[in-house]
Enzyme design. Structure first.
Site, PDB file in Angstrom:
ATOM      1  N   GLU A 167       0.811  -1.222   0.000  1.00  0.00           N
ATOM      2  CA  GLU A 167       0.000   0.000   0.000  1.00  0.00           C
ATOM      3  C   GLU A 167       0.843   1.269   0.000  1.00  0.00           C
ATOM      4  O   GLU A 167       0.684   2.153   0.846  1.00  0.00           O
ATOM      5  CB  GLU A 167      -0.991  -0.042   1.173  1.00  0.00           C
ATOM      6  N   ASN A 208       2.343  -5.015  -3.171  1.00  0.00           N
ATOM      7  CA  ASN A 208       0.942  -5.385  -2.987  1.00  0.00           C
ATOM      8  C   ASN A 208       0.116  -4.122  -2.740  1.00  0.00           C
ATOM      9  O   ASN A 208       0.568  -3.225  -2.027  1.00  0.00           O
ATOM     10  CB  ASN A 208       0.881  -6.309  -1.747  1.00  0.00           C
ATOM     11  N   HIS A 244     -10.265  -6.295  -2.768  1.00  0.00           N
ATOM     12  CA  HIS A 244     -11.376  -6.154  -1.819  1.00  0.00           C
ATOM     13  C   HIS A 244     -12.515  -5.474  -2.580  1.00  0.00           C
ATOM     14  O   HIS A 244     -12.518  -4.255  -2.754  1.00  0.00           O
ATOM     15  CB  HIS A 244     -10.951  -5.307  -0.615  1.00  0.00           C
ATOM     16  N   GLU A 272      -5.892 -10.808  -1.705  1.00  0.00           N
ATOM     17  CA  GLU A 272      -6.767 -10.591  -0.534  1.00  0.00           C
ATOM     18  C   GLU A 272      -8.239 -10.549  -0.943  1.00  0.00           C
ATOM     19  O   GLU A 272      -9.014  -9.743  -0.434  1.00  0.00           O
ATOM     20  CB  GLU A 272      -6.393  -9.270   0.173  1.00  0.00           C
ATOM     21  N   ASP A 274     -11.984 -10.551  -1.333  1.00  0.00           N
ATOM     22  CA  ASP A 274     -13.286 -10.735  -0.689  1.00  0.00           C
ATOM     23  C   ASP A 274     -14.276  -9.830  -1.405  1.00  0.00           C
ATOM     24  O   ASP A 274     -13.893  -8.856  -2.051  1.00  0.00           O
ATOM     25  CB  ASP A 274     -13.275 -10.521   0.841  1.00  0.00           C
TER      26      ASP A 274
HETATM   27  O1  G2I Z   1      -7.842  -4.138   5.983  1.00  0.00           O
HETATM   28  C1  G2I Z   1      -7.915  -5.297   5.210  1.00  0.00           C
HETATM   29  C2  G2I Z   1      -6.558  -5.655   4.673  1.00  0.00           C
HETATM   30  C3  G2I Z   1      -6.073  -4.615   3.663  1.00  0.00           C
HETATM   31  N1  G2I Z   1      -4.778  -4.978   3.110  1.00  0.00           N
HETATM   32  C4  G2I Z   1      -3.735  -5.280   4.061  1.00  0.00           C
HETATM   33  C5  G2I Z   1      -4.199  -6.304   5.091  1.00  0.00           C
HETATM   34  O2  G2I Z   1      -3.196  -6.529   6.050  1.00  0.00           O
HETATM   35  C6  G2I Z   1      -5.487  -5.856   5.756  1.00  0.00           C
HETATM   36  O3  G2I Z   1      -5.855  -6.855   6.713  1.00  0.00           O
HETATM   37  C7  G2I Z   1      -6.478  -6.387   7.874  1.00  0.00           C
HETATM   38  C8  G2I Z   1      -6.852  -7.577   8.748  1.00  0.00           C
HETATM   39  O4  G2I Z   1      -7.813  -8.358   8.067  1.00  0.00           O
HETATM   40  C9  G2I Z   1      -7.457  -7.070  10.046  1.00  0.00           C
HETATM   41  O5  G2I Z   1      -7.652  -8.162  10.951  1.00  0.00           O
HETATM   42  O6  G2I Z   1      -5.586  -5.555   8.541  1.00  0.00           O
HETATM   43  C10 G2I Z   1      -6.186  -4.949   9.680  1.00  0.00           C
HETATM   44  C11 G2I Z   1      -5.191  -3.958  10.227  1.00  0.00           C
HETATM   45  O7  G2I Z   1      -3.946  -4.543  10.409  1.00  0.00           O
HETATM   46  C12 G2I Z   1      -6.536  -6.049  10.698  1.00  0.00           C
HETATM   47  O8  G2I Z   1      -7.222  -5.477  11.786  1.00  0.00           O
HETATM   48  C13 G2I Z   1      -6.541  -5.460  12.993  1.00  0.00           C
HETATM   49  C14 G2I Z   1      -7.309  -4.558  13.942  1.00  0.00           C
HETATM   50  O9  G2I Z   1      -7.392  -3.252  13.348  1.00  0.00           O
HETATM   51  C15 G2I Z   1      -6.570  -4.458  15.209  1.00  0.00           C
HETATM   52  O10 G2I Z   1      -7.313  -3.684  16.107  1.00  0.00           O
HETATM   53  C16 G2I Z   1      -6.286  -5.843  15.779  1.00  0.00           C
HETATM   54  O11 G2I Z   1      -5.477  -5.756  16.918  1.00  0.00           O
HETATM   55  O12 G2I Z   1      -6.405  -6.733  13.576  1.00  0.00           O
HETATM   56  C17 G2I Z   1      -5.586  -6.691  14.696  1.00  0.00           C
HETATM   57  C18 G2I Z   1      -5.280  -8.111  15.180  1.00  0.00           C
HETATM   58  O13 G2I Z   1      -6.465  -8.816  15.431  1.00  0.00           O
END
Ligand code: G2I
Length: 355
Positions: A167, A208, A244, A272, A274
């Site tokens: 990103e 990515n 996404h 990724e 969805d």
């Molecule tokens: O946002 C969707 C994806 C966009 N591209 C990069 C990916 O890395 C991203 O993945 C998401 C995860 O699916 C989420 O699960 O990235 C978010 C931010 O890193 C993830 O959310 C985070 C929450 O914001 C946090 O509060 C939490 O501590 O997940 C963390 C671990 O559960």
């Protein structure tokens, strides 16, 4: 329609295979065509020598046996949804927490799955000691190199592809004003790729991003950067298209756009996927979502250097979507009770070259 049979990973001659047993511990896991049941997603993917992956959270991996059995039956690749991000790996400076990332890598090895590493250089999910550390450019450069050396080095031979840079662009194609961009300039991208390559020469190294699936200002800027990096001999091997999507909005230019990157000699992967629908999901929207899953996966797999498709989760239980997009959800191929949705059939038909 995919009538072609194409194998990116050819079976090795016996003598070569025997010689490689000696270095199996450091060899990047290879796909074994036809290794799994033909009618699963991974069976179809194995048959054509590509990856079908899922993003995996540590919570379901360690606590939900229904989730794990679907994961292992259907997917030949996994991505750590969060466990390999910098804030997860090094919450305080110099103190590493490898537990969740190791669990996933060990699980993948045990279930004949490859691992996509996600992600080394990102503006988000940085530990606060790093974000708020007021480090100089030269200190940040050293810290970034150490992070890449340490992380890629730990999983050398076990991660077949890394999202090295995640990103990096704004929607208008300018560079995002991340800590890295602001302090180090765009050169951080080439440096990160070179460091990652030195740490694991066999891993495919990716840039990515999201909203680059269509031919638009952002993907044009990435295309220009990719060409420039390749011309400079920087070890860039692939582009990850996060994908996404909103139901009904798979971009019409997606396949042609992926093809122009593939034509540069780069791998392309959907990393990724969805497809969110308005809640409550109607049967009509779920049918449209199914068609979109087929289309999105074919848009990649129909391109010459597509290495595979990864969905950002397995079941709707653990998806990031409802927490981020109010009123939307049901974005993944399985229900919260692990029933295959029409989306599963669409994805399966997209991956099955004979469907
Ligand atoms: O946002 C969707 C994806 C966009 N591209 C990069 C990916 O890395 C991203 O993945 C998401 C995860 O699916 C989420 O699960 O990235 C978010 C931010 O890193 C993830 O959310 C985070 C929450 O914001 C946090 O509060 C939490 O501590 O997940 C963390 C671990 O559960």
């Amino acid at each position: 329609m995919h009538r072609r049979r194409r194998r990116l990973f050819r079976p090795l001659p016996l003598a070569t295979a025997a010689a490689l047993v000696a270095v199996a511990a450091v060899a990047v896991p290879q796909l074994t065509p036809g290794a799994s049941a033909a009618t699963t997603l991974r069976g179809y993917a194995d048959g054509r020598g590509v990856r079908i992956g899922a993003a995996v959270g540590d919570t379901p991996l360690t606590s939900d046996s229904s989730y794990v059995s679907v994961l292992d039956r259907e997917f030949n690749s996994v991505t750590a949804e969060n466990a390999m991000k910098w804030d997860a790996l090094e919450p305080s400076r110099g103190t590493y927490n490898w537990a969740a990332a190791d669990r996933l890598v060990n699980h993948a090895v045990a279930h004949d799955q490859g691992v996509r590493g996600h992600t080394l250089v990102w503006y988000s999910q940085l530990p606060s000691w790093l974000k708020n550390g007021n480090f100089s450019a030269s200190q940040l450069n050293t810290l970034l190199k150490k992070h890449i050396d340490t992380t890629v080095g730990r999983y050398r031979g076990k991660v077949y592809a890394w999202d090295v840079v995640n990103e990096a662009f704004n929607e208008d194609g300018s560079m995002r004003g991340s800590l890295w961009q602001t302090e180090l300039g765009t050169g951080y991208i080439a440096n990160a790729l070179r460091w990652a390559h030195a740490a694991d020469p066999a891993a495919k190294l990716y840039i990515n991003d999201y909203n680059i699936e269509a031919d638009n200002a952002k993907s044009d800027a990435l295309y220009a950067l990719a060409r420039q990096l390749l011309a400079q001999g920087v070890p860039l091997h692939g582009i990850g298209f996060q994908s996404h999507f909103v139901v009904g909005q798979v971009p019409a230019s997606m396949k042609a756009n992926l093809k122009r990157f593939s034509d540069l000699g780069l791998e392309v992967s959907v990393t990724e996927l969805d497809i969110r629908v308005p809640l409550p999901a109607s049967a009509a929207e779920l049918a449209r979502q199914s068609a979109d899953y087929k289309l999105a996966s074919e848009n990649c797999l129909g391109v010459k250097r597509c290495a595979g498709v990864t969905v950002w989760g397995v079941s709707d239980t653990y998806s990031w979507v409802p927490g981020t997009f109010a009123g939307y959800g049901a974005a993944l191929p399985y229900t919260e009770h692990y029933a295959a949705k029409p989306a599963y059939t669409g994805l399966s038909n997209g991956v099955n070259p004979k469907a």
